[in-house]
Scaffold this active site. Sequence first.
Site, mmCIF file in Angstrom:
data_model
loop_
_atom_site.group_PDB
_atom_site.id
_atom_site.type_symbol
_atom_site.label_atom_id
_atom_site.label_comp_id
_atom_site.label_asym_id
_atom_site.label_seq_id
_atom_site.Cartn_x
_atom_site.Cartn_y
_atom_site.Cartn_z
ATOM 1 N N SER A 1 34.762 48.158 49.864
ATOM 2 C CA SER A 1 35.937 48.588 50.609
ATOM 3 C C SER A 1 35.648 49.930 51.251
ATOM 4 C CB SER A 1 37.127 48.719 49.652
ATOM 5 O OG SER A 1 38.222 49.340 50.281
ATOM 6 N N TYR B 1 41.554 51.659 41.191
ATOM 7 C CA TYR B 1 40.844 50.760 42.106
ATOM 8 C C TYR B 1 39.824 51.537 42.940
ATOM 9 C CZ TYR B 1 40.165 47.374 45.899
ATOM 10 O OH TYR B 1 39.626 46.520 46.829
#
Length: 354
Positions: free
Chosen positions: A150, A163
Amino acid sequence: MGSTRNERNGGRRREVVVVTGASAGVGRATVRAFARRGAWIGLLSRSRERLEAAVREVEELGGRGLALPADVADPEQVEAAAARVEEQLGPIEIWVNNAMVSVLSPVKQMTPAEFRRVTEVTYLGYVHGALAALKRMLPRDRGVIVNVGSALAYRSIPLQSAYCGAKHAIQGFTESLRSELIHDGSRVHVTNVQLPAVNTPQFGWIRTRMPRHPQPVPPIYQPEVIAEAIVWAAHHRRRELTVGWPAVKAILGDKFIPGILDHYLAWKGYSAQQTEEPVDPDRPDNLFETVPGQFGAHGKFDRAARTSSVQLWMNMHRGMLALLGVGLAAVAWSMRARPGRRAGHERKPVAALG
């Protein structure tokens, strides 16, 4: 016996792929994309119900699927799944680490158990997958591990500390592993695919302490865009593949203006991750247990999601674009030089008349 079954089908060798987090979201879209290529796919997820539905899709699209209910936080379950794939489908050639969980909450309200769980799934799940893949790929001296990352691996945002921490850890792990493979002269390849915001079901089942319904930070992309990038990365030895201009801007912004981004995200980061819809305080989440029901690749943001990425196309074709740029530059230089030569020839008669 599995490798014998895998050798030929219609004169073409079948590709054996493993995808974690395969029952929904990016994983489900990725499974479909590989199935269209006729791949034989081991599908890992906690939800047997959704895995079986995904296997039916694989077979309808021309591939072969093997449902493997497993929690990637447990290394023994991951290893057992890898062994079943090799026994029933053949040698694993591509392993896609994709499974994740998250919590939308300020750090001060998080619990140690929540941090541990997000880390065990979203980071250690990748480590467990990589270890299972390497155990089989290294002796054969071939194979690809794709880690679905990401932009948050570079630029963290508020409310997703666990996360973001896991995605940063994946980045560090991948870079260490890559250097070791280079040192050993191994032909096993590892790559990261860095994602933008994606329209997946995770925002319907992510654990949240915020007052409004979670959403991906716009602009949002459909999971099929990501699946295309993952399949491409699995077949090209690119160190890293970034998807979408927003991800590129986030990564570059963190390199050059990290302090400004700290303040910008403090101002915008909370509202950008929530819709105007109040969240149901009794909604189930999937942090420790799966949420029952059938979910596909898409979440609830279809109307806002983009179905393509010009940046991704340019990234995948950068060699061709570089050659085109050189060619255009050569043509431009040639065209610029010609008028000068003509002008020189025209000036000579004028000078002679004088």
